[in-house]
Design a protein around this motif. Structure first.
Motif, PDB file in Angstrom:
ATOM      1  N   ASP A 124       2.455  14.942  14.984  1.00 14.01           N
ATOM      2  CA  ASP A 124       1.106  15.158  14.441  1.00 14.01           C
ATOM      3  C   ASP A 124       0.232  13.925  14.674  1.00 14.01           C
ATOM      4  N   MET A 125       0.799  12.743  14.491  1.00 15.79           N
ATOM      5  CA  MET A 125       0.034  11.521  14.741  1.00 15.79           C
ATOM      6  C   MET A 125      -0.315  11.405  16.220  1.00 15.79           C
ATOM      7  N   GLU A 126       0.623  11.754  17.064  1.00 13.47           N
ATOM      8  CA  GLU A 126       0.389  11.682  18.510  1.00 13.47           C
ATOM      9  C   GLU A 126      -0.711  12.653  18.933  1.00 13.47           C
ATOM     10  N   ARG A 127      -0.718  13.838  18.339  1.00 12.57           N
ATOM     11  CA  ARG A 127      -1.695  14.851  18.716  1.00 12.57           C
ATOM     12  C   ARG A 127      -3.082  14.524  18.164  1.00 12.57           C
ATOM     13  N   SER A 128      -3.143  14.096  16.893  1.00 15.76           N
ATOM     14  CA  SER A 128      -4.441  13.881  16.233  1.00 15.76           C
ATOM     15  C   SER A 128      -4.974  12.467  16.399  1.00 15.76           C
ATOM     16  N   GLU A 129      -4.072  11.507  16.746  1.00 14.65           N
ATOM     17  CA  GLU A 129      -4.415  10.084  16.821  1.00 14.65           C
ATOM     18  C   GLU A 129      -4.894   9.551  15.474  1.00 14.65           C
ATOM     19  N   VAL A 130      -4.450  10.194  14.396  1.00 13.54           N
ATOM     20  CA  VAL A 130      -4.766   9.769  13.037  1.00 13.54           C
ATOM     21  C   VAL A 130      -3.450   9.558  12.290  1.00 13.54           C
ATOM     22  N   PHE A 131      -3.318   8.408  11.639  1.00 18.68           N
ATOM     23  CA  PHE A 131      -2.076   8.156  10.918  1.00 18.68           C
ATOM     24  C   PHE A 131      -2.066   8.962   9.621  1.00 18.68           C
ATOM     25  N   PRO A 132      -0.958   9.668   9.319  1.00 12.24           N
ATOM     26  CA  PRO A 132      -0.931  10.624   8.198  1.00 12.24           C
ATOM     27  C   PRO A 132      -0.646  10.001   6.838  1.00 12.24           C
ATOM     28  N   ALA A 133      -1.467   9.044   6.419  1.00 12.49           N
ATOM     29  CA  ALA A 133      -1.348   8.472   5.072  1.00 12.49           C
ATOM     30  C   ALA A 133      -2.669   8.699   4.332  1.00 12.49           C
ATOM     31  N   PRO A 134      -2.630   8.913   3.021  1.00  7.89           N
ATOM     32  CA  PRO A 134      -3.867   9.188   2.276  1.00  7.89           C
ATOM     33  C   PRO A 134      -4.883   8.055   2.351  1.00  7.89           C
ATOM     34  N   LEU A 135      -4.415   6.778   2.355  1.00  7.27           N
ATOM     35  CA  LEU A 135      -5.330   5.643   2.359  1.00  7.27           C
ATOM     36  C   LEU A 135      -5.134   4.816   3.620  1.00  7.27           C
ATOM     37  N   GLY A 136      -6.240   4.284   4.131  1.00  2.00           N
ATOM     38  CA  GLY A 136      -6.182   3.449   5.323  1.00  2.00           C
ATOM     39  C   GLY A 136      -5.861   2.004   4.999  1.00  2.00           C
ATOM     40  N   LEU A 137      -5.318   1.293   5.978  1.00  3.37           N
ATOM     41  CA  LEU A 137      -4.880  -0.082   5.749  1.00  3.37           C
ATOM     42  C   LEU A 137      -6.028  -1.074   5.625  1.00  3.37           C
ATOM     43  N   GLU A 138      -7.254  -0.639   5.867  1.00  5.93           N
ATOM     44  CA  GLU A 138      -8.379  -1.554   5.666  1.00  5.93           C
ATOM     45  C   GLU A 138      -8.515  -1.945   4.191  1.00  5.93           C
ATOM     46  N   GLN A 139      -7.918  -1.149   3.291  1.00  6.78           N
ATOM     47  CA  GLN A 139      -7.935  -1.474   1.863  1.00  6.78           C
ATOM     48  C   GLN A 139      -6.670  -2.218   1.423  1.00  6.78           C
ATOM     49  N   TRP A 140      -5.765  -2.439   2.342  1.00  5.80           N
ATOM     50  CA  TRP A 140      -4.461  -3.030   2.001  1.00  5.80           C
ATOM     51  C   TRP A 140      -4.564  -4.534   1.810  1.00  5.80           C
ATOM     52  N   ARG A 141      -3.888  -5.029   0.786  1.00  7.63           N
ATOM     53  CA  ARG A 141      -3.712  -6.464   0.625  1.00  7.63           C
ATOM     54  C   ARG A 141      -2.347  -6.716   0.034  1.00  7.63           C
ATOM     55  N   TRP A 142      -1.662  -7.742   0.525  1.00  9.20           N
ATOM     56  CA  TRP A 142      -0.362  -8.102  -0.018  1.00  9.20           C
ATOM     57  C   TRP A 142      -0.283  -9.609  -0.210  1.00  9.20           C
ATOM     58  N   LEU A 143       0.778 -10.045  -0.869  1.00 10.00           N
ATOM     59  CA  LEU A 143       0.964 -11.463  -1.140  1.00 10.00           C
ATOM     60  C   LEU A 143       1.295 -12.245   0.116  1.00 10.00           C
ATOM     61  N   SER A 144       0.813 -13.474   0.172  1.00  7.79           N
ATOM     62  CA  SER A 144       1.322 -14.434   1.147  1.00  7.79           C
ATOM     63  C   SER A 144       2.602 -15.040   0.571  1.00  7.79           C
ATOM     64  N   TRP A 145       3.347 -15.776   1.400  1.00 11.71           N
ATOM     65  CA  TRP A 145       4.539 -16.436   0.875  1.00 11.71           C
ATOM     66  C   TRP A 145       4.169 -17.494  -0.171  1.00 11.71           C
ATOM     67  N   ARG A 146       3.018 -18.112  -0.021  1.00 10.83           N
ATOM     68  CA  ARG A 146       2.580 -19.077  -1.024  1.00 10.83           C
ATOM     69  C   ARG A 146       2.357 -18.383  -2.373  1.00 10.83           C
ATOM     70  N   GLU A 147       1.711 -17.208  -2.335  1.00 12.83           N
ATOM     71  CA  GLU A 147       1.483 -16.455  -3.564  1.00 12.83           C
ATOM     72  C   GLU A 147       2.793 -15.920  -4.140  1.00 12.83           C
ATOM     73  N   ALA A 148       3.716 -15.501  -3.253  1.00 11.45           N
ATOM     74  CA  ALA A 148       5.007 -14.998  -3.717  1.00 11.45           C
ATOM     75  C   ALA A 148       5.796 -16.091  -4.423  1.00 11.45           C
ATOM     76  N   SER A 149       5.796 -17.301  -3.848  1.00  8.53           N
ATOM     77  CA  SER A 149       6.506 -18.417  -4.482  1.00  8.53           C
ATOM     78  C   SER A 149       5.875 -18.766  -5.819  1.00  8.53           C
ATOM     79  N   ALA A 150       4.542 -18.768  -5.864  1.00 12.38           N
ATOM     80  CA  ALA A 150       3.854 -19.057  -7.130  1.00 12.38           C
ATOM     81  C   ALA A 150       4.170 -17.995  -8.176  1.00 12.38           C
ATOM     82  N   GLN A 151       4.240 -16.748  -7.737  1.00 15.69           N
ATOM     83  CA  GLN A 151       4.566 -15.669  -8.661  1.00 15.69           C
ATOM     84  C   GLN A 151       5.979 -15.820  -9.221  1.00 15.69           C
ATOM     85  N   LEU A 152       6.924 -16.189  -8.363  1.00 14.01           N
ATOM     86  CA  LEU A 152       8.293 -16.440  -8.813  1.00 14.01           C
ATOM     87  C   LEU A 152       8.323 -17.517  -9.896  1.00 14.01           C
ATOM     88  N   VAL A 153       7.644 -18.620  -9.651  1.00 15.88           N
ATOM     89  CA  VAL A 153       7.642 -19.727 -10.606  1.00 15.88           C
ATOM     90  C   VAL A 153       6.941 -19.319 -11.898  1.00 15.88           C
TER      91      VAL A 153
END
Length: 458
Positions: free
Chosen positions: A407-436
């Motif tokens: 389906d992705m190959e045919r439509s050229e659209v990735f089949p997820a409800p939200l696009g990755l332009e809204q995605w944000r995740w931790l950096s390793w610096r933030e992950a280490s700070a969160q651990l501490v």
């Protein structure tokens, strides 16, 4: 001031290993926050009954013969040698003749003794009394210190030392990556399951708190302790989690990308990437089943499998090596550098991750943080990490993955409800700070301010 002694013994001894836990340890240690008013962080190792503060995690460049490194290499070669022996035992004539198997075993034992065992013994004698490397200095523990067992400590020999530290007033915090050897022992060798189970028994008795790498694993750890020691004793411990970062720290922009990998992305047909160790839990066979269906239906999508060879994978490797689509629409790379992996993440069409069970799923975050959409098994921890930014498939039905790919190959659209332009995740610096932060929150509840954001929403 609380001192967090963040243990990294295995990575210190084996600095060239670059699998999941080693990547986590190396990045967390590198990004530990600077000492603040209430907490001081220092990487430590436990060697030969002593506690040492690490001044440099990476090995020093030296023209001297690295005897410790040579011994590690010999151990790795010996392991690969015996894996090859077990594969040969299953082939004719050894599979049909006890005498032939015996001859093979004796020959391999003699070879292993001459090539591996004897050199390792000699190196052991040469290294005796020289176990304290130049990259660390002795450290005196204090009552109130918190020893954070960040590294893969189940195969370590420092349990008695940790117990002595605990008797001297040092708190013990176990970082738990997953409980898979306990919950899914069929994916591992019997000895590893035994070692991990013995370690978990020890950590159940010894640890004051548990930091998991996902909320899913945190809840599993609490349930496992309740099963083993009861609710009353479990309530005396604390449980929390932190999320992992995503940067590939060994990436070198000046290094060369694997030529065969580079040529794979030189043509316009989509490439779906799988990144993981080759082992049963990662479910590569399901992946091949799904893509064979897609190819039979006319798909031009290509599958690129990247990961070092692990265990219990002889049949899978034989299937790949004898596959009619090998190096046409099916590709495998077992020793990619971070530079080559970065290139793959940057040029693939999607990541696909059909694992049966995970503690986190680091390749998903590595991919999505770089703008590469991901398809994953419909399991709880992937839902925790990916939310509506991922597409999910049913592990009971390879056709569900086939449909996502076609389906992705045919439509050229990735089949997820939200696009990755809204995605944000931790950096390793933030992950280490969160651990501490979260350790400090549990050890000294009154001294902690607002906790950092861990979710993937902006």
């Amino acid at each position: 001031m609380t001192r967090l002694l963040v243990e990294c013994t295995h990575v210190f001894k084996h600095p060239t290993v670059n699998s999941g836990i080693q990547r986590v340890v190396r990045n967390v240690i590198k990004q530990l926050p600077a000492s603040a008013e209430d907490v001081e962080c220092m990487p430590v190792i436990l060697i030969g009954g002593g506690l040492y503060q690490v001044k440099r995690l990476a090995p020093l460049k030296s023209l001297k013969l690295d005897l410790i490194g040579l011994r590690v290499k010999l151990e790795q070669w010996a392991s690969a040698f015996w894996l090859r022996h077990r594969a040969l035992e299953r082939r004719r004539p050894f599979s049909q003749s006890h005498f032939a198997r015996r001859v093979l075993y004796v020959g391999c034992r003699l070879t292993a003794f001459a090539c591996f065992s004897l050199p390792m013994r000699l190196l052991g004698r040469a290294l005796k009394g020289k176990q304290i490397p130049e990259r660390c200095v002795p450290l005196q523990h204090r009552a109130g210190d918190q020893l954070v067992l960040l590294d893969s400590s189940w195969h370590s020999d420092f349990f008695a030392h940790v117990e002595r530290l605990k008797r001297d007033g040092v708190g013990v915090i176990a970082v738990i990556y997953d409980l898979i050897p306990l919950t899914h022992p069929q994916f591992y060798n019997t000895r590893l399951v035994e070692v991990f189970s013995e370690w978990f028994d020890w950590i159940t008795r010894t640890a004051d708190g548990y930091m998991a790498i996902s909320a899913t694993v945190r809840d599993q750890v609490r349930e496992e302790l309740q099963r083993r020691i009861g609710a009353e004793q479990t309530d005396k411990r604390w449980f929390d989690f932190f999320h992992l970062g995503s940067e590939l720290d060994l990436h070198n922009s000046h290094a060369t990308v694997e030529p065969r990998l580079k040529s794979l992305f030189a043509t316009p047909e989509p490439v779906l990437l799988m990144v993981s160790t080759i082992e049963p839990r990662k479910n590569h066979a399901y992946l091949l089943d799904a893509f064979e269906r897609a190819w039979a239906a006319g798909s031009t999508a290509r599958l690129c499998i990247a990961g070092r060879v692990g265990w219990k994978c002889e049949a899978l490797l034989a299937r790949v090596r004898n596959h009619p689509e090998l190096n046409q629409r099916l590709f495998m790379f077992n020793d990619l550098s971070d530079t080559s992996l970065e290139h793959a993440y940057a040029h693939a069409s999607a990541l696909v991750f059909p694992s049966f069970v995970e503690g986190f799923g680091l390749p998903l975050v590595e991919a999505m943080q770089r703008g590469l959409p991901a398809m994953g098994s419909d399991i709880a921890v992937f839902r925790e990490i990916g939310g509506e930014f991922m597409a999910y498939f049913d592990l009971a039905d390879p056709q569900s993955l086939t449909d996502l790919v076609t389906d992705m190959e045919r439509s050229e659209v990735f089949p997820a409800p939200l696009g990755l332009e809204q995605w944000r995740w931790l950096s390793w610096r933030e992950a280490s700070a969160q651990l501490v932060e979260r350790i400090e929150r549990n050890v000294n509840p009154s001294a902690v301010g607002p906790q950092s954001q861990h979710a993937h929403c902006p």
